[in-house]
Design a protein around this motif. Structure first.
Motif, short mmCIF file in Angstrom:
data_model
loop_
_atom_site.label_atom_id
_atom_site.label_comp_id
_atom_site.label_asym_id
_atom_site.label_seq_id
_atom_site.Cartn_x
_atom_site.Cartn_y
_atom_site.Cartn_z
N ASP A 1 -17.76 49.87 45.16
CA ASP A 1 -16.69 50.61 44.49
C ASP A 1 -17.22 51.98 44.03
N MET B 1 -9.10 49.01 49.52
CA MET B 1 -9.51 47.92 48.64
C MET B 1 -10.71 48.38 47.82
N GLY B 2 -10.64 48.20 46.50
CA GLY B 2 -11.75 48.61 45.64
C GLY B 2 -11.45 48.31 44.19
N MET C 1 -13.02 53.68 42.19
CA MET C 1 -12.27 54.27 43.31
C MET C 1 -10.91 54.76 42.85
N ARG C 2 -10.27 53.98 41.98
CA ARG C 2 -8.96 54.39 41.45
C ARG C 2 -9.09 55.70 40.67
N ASP D 1 -5.93 55.45 46.46
CA ASP D 1 -4.78 54.57 46.25
C ASP D 1 -5.22 53.11 46.49
N ILE D 2 -5.43 52.36 45.41
CA ILE D 2 -5.93 50.99 45.53
C ILE D 2 -4.79 50.04 45.88
N ARG D 3 -4.90 49.46 47.07
CA ARG D 3 -3.88 48.51 47.54
C ARG D 3 -4.26 47.06 47.20
N ASP E 1 -7.07 45.12 44.49
CA ASP E 1 -8.14 45.22 43.49
C ASP E 1 -9.19 44.16 43.80
N SER E 2 -10.40 44.61 44.14
CA SER E 2 -11.44 43.68 44.61
C SER E 2 -12.31 43.11 43.49
#
Length: 382
Positions: free
Chosen positions: A18, A40-41, A45-46, A51-53, A55-56
């Motif tokens: 991340d 994904m992150g 990253m956000r 744009d986080i699709r 949340d990892s």
């Protein structure tokens, strides 16, 4: 002439990934402000504008047993990322670490005609070197973070670039040591011991109890020792407090300032992983400890072909830092090694000198900028 607007899909499944992706994207934006990032992150990253699709933060687990427990969530993440590749056709997929997941994603991207840049090589030098060929078929470029890794890919004609280790640039305290002491309520002249139990919930569960017990032992034999714990961004207050509640030794918990905390320490108990390398870069003596589930550990023993788990030792090519693994992770062993690092002057000096050598071996840095350059080079090739 219109400027092309590139879209990059990032896939990072762990806390370190991340951070790496966030820094890389920020450097890409400086060179190409119109670039878009999604994927994904986590929080870093956000914050960087990706744009986080997905949340990892809940799927950054290690080991077979742990992965099985989170299998449904990991599968859901993979399905979502595949759907983005198929439906939105980004210009580039950047896979950051999180090896097995990202290999599957890279293989799918290849079928969709999306270019793949893989950042942070699987540790082919430690186990299953045959994976070089597998990854070579799924990617367009492997970006490695240790200089000795390029040879493994070049031998199989897989495109590879050494970009430098991202930690070299990243690991810098925000303030001077004196200022940090005042800010964290630490007393100068008294030894400071750091506890770094990891950045994942399951690591905290496995590692923190033994570290706290060791802190208790040290506090009894050396009452002047102060303890500090830098709380990883990915670790919730609830998880941490469930262990610290009722513990009768003062542990100073500090959020969001890991490098400032580390520089204040005279010795550190840490889990294996990127943290051990960051501590090495700040030249603080440490003991590396790690526990996995018995099954994961047994499988690892069959597969791993190198004698060390700690990155400082792997880079140095010898045991410069004490490693405690599985049953060896006891309060007694942790406390004994910290005591040695604090009070055995010649031993302490030897460890510090070896950590300086590790820092030199890692070079000048520039990892995030080099990654940004490489990604844009791949995008512009069309």
């Amino acid at each position: 002439m219109s400027i092309p607007q590139y879209t990059v899909l990032f896939s990072a499944g762990e806390s370190s990934g991340d951070q790496h992706a966030a820094h890389m994207f920020q450097d890409m934006q400086k060179l190409c402000p119109e670039i878009r990032g999604m994927g994904m992150g986590g929080a870093k990253m956000r914050q960087a504008g990706i744009d986080i699709r997905f949340d990892s933060s809940g799927i950054g687990v290690i080991g077979l047993v742990e992965v099985l427990k989170h299998y449904a969530e990991i599968r859901q993440a993979l399905q979502l990322m595949k759907a983005i590749l198929a439906n939105e056709k980004p210009d580039l997929l950047v896979c950051v670490d999180y090896k097995e997941f990202n290999l599957k994603l890279a293989q799918f991207a290849k079928k969709q005609g999306v270019k793949v840049l893989f950042y942070v090589s699987p540790q082919v030098w430690a186990w299953r070197p045959g994976r070089v060929k597998t990854y070579g078929k799924a990617i367009d470029m492997m970006a490695v973070i240790f200089p000795f890794e390029t040879a493994y890919y070049e031998a199989e004609n897989v495109p590879v670039r050494y970009v430098g280790h991202p930690s070299v640039d990243k690991v810098h305290p925000l303030r001077g040591k004196q200022e940090d002491f005042a800010l964290f309520g630490l007393e100068p002249g008294r030894p400071v011991v750091g506890l770094l139990p990891g950045s994942r919930a399951n690591e905290i569960k496995r590692m923190l109890p033994a570290m706290l017990e060791a802190a208790g032992e040290l506090a009894r034999s050396h009452p002047d020792v102060q303890f500090v714990l830098p709380q990883a961004d990915s670790v919730s207050d609830e998880i941490l407090q469930s262990h610290l509640q009722g513990f009768d030794v003062a542990i100073n918990v500090v959020k969001h300032q890991a490098y400032d905390v580390i520089q204040c320490c005279d010795a550190i108990m840490t889990t294996s992983g990127t943290a051990s390398l960051e501590i090495a870069l700040l030249q603080v003596p440490m003991v590396i400890a790690y526990r996995l589930s018995p099954l994961t550990y047994w499988l690892g023993k069959q597969l791993v072909k190198i004698p060390f788990i700690g990155l400082p030792n792997i880079i140095a090519g010898k045991a410069i830092v004490k490693e405690l693994i599985q049953d060896a992770v006891t309060a007694e062993n942790l406390a004994a090694e910290i005591e040695r690092l604090l009070y055995a002057a010649s031993y302490r000096e030897t460890v510090i000198n070896e950590l300086r050598r590790v820092k030199r071996l890692l070079g000048e840095g520039g990892g995030s900028k080099n990654m940004a350059d490489l990604a844009l080079e791949m995008l512009r090739q069309g």
